[in-house]
Design a protein around this motif. Structure first.
Motif, PDB file in Angstrom:
ATOM      1  N   UNK A 186      16.271  -9.562  -2.177  1.00 40.42           N
ATOM      2  CA  UNK A 186      15.303  -9.389  -3.259  1.00 40.42           C
ATOM      3  C   UNK A 186      13.889  -9.268  -2.680  1.00 40.42           C
ATOM      4  N   UNK A 187      13.164  -8.249  -3.146  1.00 45.36           N
ATOM      5  CA  UNK A 187      11.788  -8.009  -2.694  1.00 45.36           C
ATOM      6  C   UNK A 187      10.846  -8.260  -3.860  1.00 45.36           C
ATOM      7  N   UNK A 188       9.843  -9.093  -3.651  1.00 44.33           N
ATOM      8  CA  UNK A 188       8.836  -9.387  -4.669  1.00 44.33           C
ATOM      9  C   UNK A 188       7.473  -8.928  -4.157  1.00 44.33           C
ATOM     10  N   UNK A 189       6.718  -8.285  -5.041  1.00 41.70           N
ATOM     11  CA  UNK A 189       5.427  -7.709  -4.661  1.00 41.70           C
ATOM     12  C   UNK A 189       4.401  -7.976  -5.751  1.00 41.70           C
ATOM     13  N   UNK A 190       3.202  -8.343  -5.316  1.00 37.70           N
ATOM     14  CA  UNK A 190       2.082  -8.544  -6.236  1.00 37.70           C
ATOM     15  C   UNK A 190       0.813  -8.044  -5.561  1.00 37.70           C
ATOM     16  N   UNK A 191       0.008  -7.289  -6.288  1.00 35.43           N
ATOM     17  CA  UNK A 191      -1.256  -6.786  -5.745  1.00 35.43           C
ATOM     18  C   UNK A 191      -2.431  -7.533  -6.376  1.00 35.43           C
ATOM     19  N   UNK A 215       0.975  -1.530   0.198  1.00 34.21           N
ATOM     20  CA  UNK A 215       0.569  -2.023  -1.116  1.00 34.21           C
ATOM     21  C   UNK A 215      -0.913  -2.383  -1.146  1.00 34.21           C
ATOM     22  N   UNK A 216      -1.417  -3.005  -0.080  1.00 29.47           N
ATOM     23  CA  UNK A 216      -2.837  -3.361  -0.032  1.00 29.47           C
ATOM     24  C   UNK A 216      -3.709  -2.107   0.028  1.00 29.47           C
ATOM     25  N   UNK A 217      -3.286  -1.104   0.793  1.00 26.00           N
ATOM     26  CA  UNK A 217      -4.036   0.148   0.858  1.00 26.00           C
ATOM     27  C   UNK A 217      -3.985   0.888  -0.476  1.00 26.00           C
ATOM     28  N   UNK A 218      -2.857   0.840  -1.142  1.00 25.78           N
ATOM     29  CA  UNK A 218      -2.729   1.440  -2.470  1.00 25.78           C
ATOM     30  C   UNK A 218      -3.698   0.775  -3.451  1.00 25.78           C
ATOM     31  N   UNK A 238       6.815   2.793  -4.649  1.00 25.16           N
ATOM     32  CA  UNK A 238       5.888   3.522  -5.516  1.00 25.16           C
ATOM     33  C   UNK A 238       6.058   3.114  -6.978  1.00 25.16           C
ATOM     34  N   UNK A 239       7.318   2.989  -7.413  1.00 25.84           N
ATOM     35  CA  UNK A 239       7.569   2.580  -8.795  1.00 25.84           C
ATOM     36  C   UNK A 239       6.980   1.200  -9.064  1.00 25.84           C
ATOM     37  N   UNK A 240       7.149   0.287  -8.111  1.00 21.86           N
ATOM     38  CA  UNK A 240       6.613  -1.057  -8.284  1.00 21.86           C
ATOM     39  C   UNK A 240       5.086  -1.044  -8.270  1.00 21.86           C
TER      40      UNK A 240
END
Length: 341
Positions: free
Chosen positions: A35-40, A163-166, A319-321
């Motif tokens: 499972x991958x979790x991502x938050x910006x 993600x940080x660059x995005x 990208x979707x996330x």
């Protein structure tokens, strides 16, 4: 990273990978990620930031955890200062308790080199980092911190960095040009804030002679900010930032598996890491082959092709996330704006 495992445990893991059908300790398929979790937007004072975990439990503990943040500063390109992206990776001692201080420094240097040489490539340079061509530019410092290491650190590192660059916002600027005041020479001039194309304004004074060069190639000398530090526009070409994937090889069979756990990493004699960008079709940005074994030359094309397919799937899912995170951040900003009103 886990402590060293015994030969019996290593043999058990290797045998399970090579079985038909293969079996893994946690029941995953060979090409299945945890499972991958991502938050910006996790670092308010940064230009862009992200937190990514792989394999964390429901309470958020365990797994691999990487934080990434960007910060912009102005550099004088004319003085030969570096422009573009500069990367740094720091590994927490708690993430690698079995490593000595010198070994930890070597690991940090290796990960920094991998990330920096990949993301700083001229083909990935965003045009929006240029302020005044050949004079001033934004230097984008990307700092990543590995807080926990439970396998697939390079993969997590590239995903968190992307993600940080995005998430990064670049303040808008306006060129400032210095010109002579009405009826005076250039030595007693005043400044006027103009757009980037304001090089053809008139200069008051005596009629110009054939040797008058005041109208020739007048260029911007400085700039001013149009946004506050927390505002701005997204990086141009942010879709180009690459993602990386590690293929854990299990010779003599050409089998490989993704997202290795710490014990599986210690059992795989070789690893193939590849980073791809997908803005105008797949493009290989970085490649490393690690381990004591050898890969037959005839297998390299297949490995790169498989790595490209895996990276493409990661790229699409990421990208979707990230687009979901953009919507979430936009809704939160709208709510704050309405609350102030």
């Amino acid at each position: 990273m886990a402590a060293p495992i015994s030969k019996a445990e290593k043999s058990f893991i290797q045998t399970g990978i090579l079985l038909d059908p293969p079996t893994r300790l946690d029941g995953r398929a060979l090409h299945e990620f945890r499972d991958i979790q991502l938050e910006t937007g996790v670092a308010p004072l940064a230009s862009g930031s992200a937190r990514l975990t792989i394999g964390a439990g429901k309470d958020g503990s365990g797994g691999t955890e990487v934080w990434a943040a960007t910060k912009l500063e102005v550099v004088d390109v004319a003085d030969g200062e570096r422009q573009g992206v500069v990367c740094s990776v720091t590994c927490s001692p708690q993430a690698y308790p079995q490593l000595t201080a010198s070994a930890l420094d070597d690991l940090q240097a290796d990960l920094t080199s991998l990330l920096d040489t990949t993301l700083a490539h001229p083909s990935l340079l965003p045009a929006s980092l240029t302020i005044i061509p050949a004079k001033k530019a934004w230097l984008l410092a990307l700092d990543c911190v590995v807080l926990a290491a439970a396998g697939s650190v390079p993969d997590a590192l590239f995903m968190a960095a992307r993600a940080a660059l995005w998430d990064t916002r670049v303040p808008r600027t306006r060129a400032v040009e210095y010109r002579a005041a009405s009826g005076t020479s250039g030595a007693k001039g005043k400044n006027a804030a103009q757009g980037a194309g304001a090089g053809d304004m008139d200069v008051d004074g005596p009629a110009a002679s054939a040797f008058d060069t005041r109208e020739a190639g007048r260029a911007a000398a400085d700039f001013e900010l149009l946004d506050y530090w927390e505002e701005g526009e997204v990086l141009s070409g942010r879709e180009r930032w690459p993602v990386g994937v590690t293929l854990n090889l299990m010779p003599p069979s050409p089998a490989y598996f993704l997202d290795a756990s710490p014990q599986e990493e210690l059992s795989a004699p070789m690893r193939c890491f590849a980073a791809f960008s997908f803005d105008e079709g797949p493009r290989l940005q970085a490649f490393r082959l690690l381990g004591a074994g050898e890969v037959p030359l005839g297998d390299m094309d297949r490995l790169l092709s498989d790595a490209e397919k895996c990276a493409s799937q990661i790229h699409a899912a990421l990208n979707a996330r990230l687009e979901q995170e953009d919507i979430r951040r936009e809704q939160e900003e709208r709510q704050r704006f309405n609350a102030v009103r």
